[in-house]
Design an enzyme around this catalytic site. Sequence first.
Site, PDB file in Angstrom:
ATOM      1  N   HIS A  43    -104.987 -30.071 -71.414  1.00  0.00           N
ATOM      2  CA  HIS A  43    -104.902 -29.307 -70.170  1.00  0.00           C
ATOM      3  C   HIS A  43    -103.503 -29.431 -69.595  1.00  0.00           C
ATOM      4  O   HIS A  43    -102.927 -30.507 -69.567  1.00  0.00           O
ATOM      5  CB  HIS A  43    -105.917 -29.857 -69.155  1.00  0.00           C
ATOM      6  CG  HIS A  43    -105.904 -29.101 -67.862  1.00  0.00           C
ATOM      7  ND1 HIS A  43    -106.565 -27.908 -67.694  1.00  0.00           N
ATOM      8  CD2 HIS A  43    -105.280 -29.359 -66.685  1.00  0.00           C
ATOM      9  CE1 HIS A  43    -106.369 -27.473 -66.462  1.00  0.00           C
ATOM     10  NE2 HIS A  43    -105.587 -28.327 -65.829  1.00  0.00           N
ATOM     11  N   ASP A  52    -115.663 -26.690 -57.179  1.00  0.00           N
ATOM     12  CA  ASP A  52    -114.213 -26.483 -57.276  1.00  0.00           C
ATOM     13  C   ASP A  52    -113.845 -25.043 -56.965  1.00  0.00           C
ATOM     14  O   ASP A  52    -112.826 -24.790 -56.308  1.00  0.00           O
ATOM     15  CB  ASP A  52    -113.696 -26.870 -58.660  1.00  0.00           C
ATOM     16  CG  ASP A  52    -112.189 -26.660 -58.758  1.00  0.00           C
ATOM     17  OD1 ASP A  52    -111.459 -27.334 -58.003  1.00  0.00           O
ATOM     18  OD2 ASP A  52    -111.744 -25.797 -59.539  1.00  0.00           O
ATOM     19  N   ARG A  95    -108.672 -24.134 -50.284  1.00  0.00           N
ATOM     20  CA  ARG A  95    -107.398 -24.871 -50.312  1.00  0.00           C
ATOM     21  C   ARG A  95    -106.220 -23.917 -50.372  1.00  0.00           C
ATOM     22  O   ARG A  95    -105.184 -24.152 -49.738  1.00  0.00           O
ATOM     23  CB  ARG A  95    -107.364 -25.817 -51.515  1.00  0.00           C
ATOM     24  CG  ARG A  95    -108.247 -27.046 -51.325  1.00  0.00           C
ATOM     25  CD  ARG A  95    -108.423 -27.795 -52.640  1.00  0.00           C
ATOM     26  NE  ARG A  95    -107.162 -28.286 -53.156  1.00  0.00           N
ATOM     27  CZ  ARG A  95    -106.904 -28.511 -54.448  1.00  0.00           C
ATOM     28  NH1 ARG A  95    -107.843 -28.294 -55.355  1.00  0.00           N
ATOM     29  NH2 ARG A  95    -105.733 -28.954 -54.824  1.00  0.00           N
ATOM     30  N   SER A 117    -110.079 -31.773 -58.788  1.00  0.00           N
ATOM     31  CA  SER A 117    -110.257 -30.385 -59.210  1.00  0.00           C
ATOM     32  C   SER A 117    -110.106 -30.273 -60.730  1.00  0.00           C
ATOM     33  O   SER A 117    -110.953 -29.700 -61.427  1.00  0.00           O
ATOM     34  CB  SER A 117    -109.226 -29.515 -58.496  1.00  0.00           C
ATOM     35  OG  SER A 117    -109.135 -28.234 -59.064  1.00  0.00           O
ATOM     36  N   LYS A 129    -113.479 -30.291 -63.835  1.00  0.00           N
ATOM     37  CA  LYS A 129    -113.636 -29.207 -64.807  1.00  0.00           C
ATOM     38  C   LYS A 129    -113.507 -29.721 -66.243  1.00  0.00           C
ATOM     39  O   LYS A 129    -114.255 -29.305 -67.127  1.00  0.00           O
ATOM     40  CB  LYS A 129    -112.601 -28.110 -64.542  1.00  0.00           C
ATOM     41  CG  LYS A 129    -112.937 -27.282 -63.297  1.00  0.00           C
ATOM     42  CD  LYS A 129    -111.845 -26.267 -62.965  1.00  0.00           C
ATOM     43  CE  LYS A 129    -110.630 -26.934 -62.383  1.00  0.00           C
ATOM     44  NZ  LYS A 129    -109.643 -26.049 -61.778  1.00  0.00           N
TER      45      LYS A 129
HETATM   46  N1  URA Z   1    -105.095 -26.881 -61.197  1.00  0.00           N
HETATM   47  C1  URA Z   1    -106.387 -27.039 -60.814  1.00  0.00           C
HETATM   48  O1  URA Z   1    -107.303 -26.750 -61.581  1.00  0.00           O
HETATM   49  N2  URA Z   1    -106.638 -27.536 -59.611  1.00  0.00           N
HETATM   50  C2  URA Z   1    -105.680 -27.890 -58.738  1.00  0.00           C
HETATM   51  O2  URA Z   1    -105.986 -28.344 -57.659  1.00  0.00           O
HETATM   52  C3  URA Z   1    -104.342 -27.710 -59.134  1.00  0.00           C
HETATM   53  C4  URA Z   1    -104.075 -27.210 -60.385  1.00  0.00           C
END
Ligand code: URA
Length: 442
Positions: A82, A161, A168, A183, A187
Amino acid sequence: MRTVDLIEKKADGFELSKEEIEFIVNGYVAGDIPDYQMSAFMMAVRMMGMSAGETAILTLTMMNSGDTADLSSLPGVKLDKHSTGGVGDTTTLAVAPLVAACGGTVAKMSGRGLGHTGGTLDKLESIPGCSVEIEMDKFIDIVRENGVAVIGQSKNLVPADKMMYALRDVTATVRSIPLIASSIMSKKLASGADAIVLDVKTGTGAFMREKEEAFELAKLMVRIGRLMGRKVTALITDMNQPLGMAVGNALEVREAVELLSGKIPETDPLYEVCMLLGVHMLMLGGLAENEKDARSSLKAAIDSGEGLRRLQKMVELQGGDSSYLCLEKIDELLKVRQIIDLKAPKTGYIHSIEAEKIGTAAQMLGAGRAKKSDPIDPAVGLVMKVRSGDHVSLSDTLCTLYVNDETRLEEVKKLLLEAIEISPLAAEKKPMIYGIITEKDV
Ligand code: URA
Ligand code: CA
């Protein structure tokens, strides 16, 4: 329990309990807690921070707000990677098939681009027919057959999220280390991988502009992973300029195909970051003992063409026309009305290239979205011809634009000339890799 008391408690800097964090997150997802209270709570978190323990509980609560993928029917260690988001970051399209070619199992759920950053799903969809919306069973079958598949997150993956991120974005609470860590990790954990390599970007084009913040975020995510029984390694890499030279969807697919065809030199930053991601994926997966062995396996997968074949096969199994994925035919995906060279307005050294502005310029040409519902033009974007530190003469090409819609062309050129700073003195070369955080470091 009352939400207002919990906001107050966090705003006063106290640590919240598991029950309190669950009350807020679950209450918000259920619709019992309104946006304004969640916004106030997240601002309190941004200002006062959270402990690693609180952040782990927040992550777990968010992860459990929806479906989680079960990859246990697949053999071996399930690997994922990621990136925290960048410009010209086409690493997934190159690394995931390379790792599969080395025996890895890569069942990856990716995201779309938003704002100045690109997204792997949009890049894959620039290949005719290629689908990223695939049922879980079929996804697992593809991974079993080919070692790699890349799809979009299922609709009900971490709904907490989705709701919190939307809030946010408009309440200045994105740039909070515990909120970013929870966040991302909620995931990643919900997507089911056993081992995850994170690429935490730092620099002008990243969420974490300062190196120290990027290290803090990286360490926190590695700790959360360990607390949840997953293996996590984090790289901290440079995003002061675009990673690869191509910025745009089919353009980035082309760059990945070039890398997999052995056409990108080993000194290239994209190559180096891909290698390092691959090295740590293979090591976490138990497929290589050390960096040296991992590198030679990855290199062999480039030299033999097996990495490219895995990408072609993946696209085919995902319904796409894989015949485009070769050096001879890939340019057919890049048919645009105009190809325009942007020339250097003076002689000098490239002092800096602001990644965020480069990404925004590509977005304005139609390669990205300003808002979620905007359409994307897969063929447009730009290819950088220079990197920081290079010398240019007046009228040398700085970058090449692939254009279909000219409406914002002058604005785009102006932005690019602002982004690419030319000065009489060469800037100091910044490192590409700032550090690597493994379980041992946290
Ligand atoms: N990527 C994400 O998935 N969440 C964040 O808060 C920032 C970058
Ligand atoms: Ca800062």
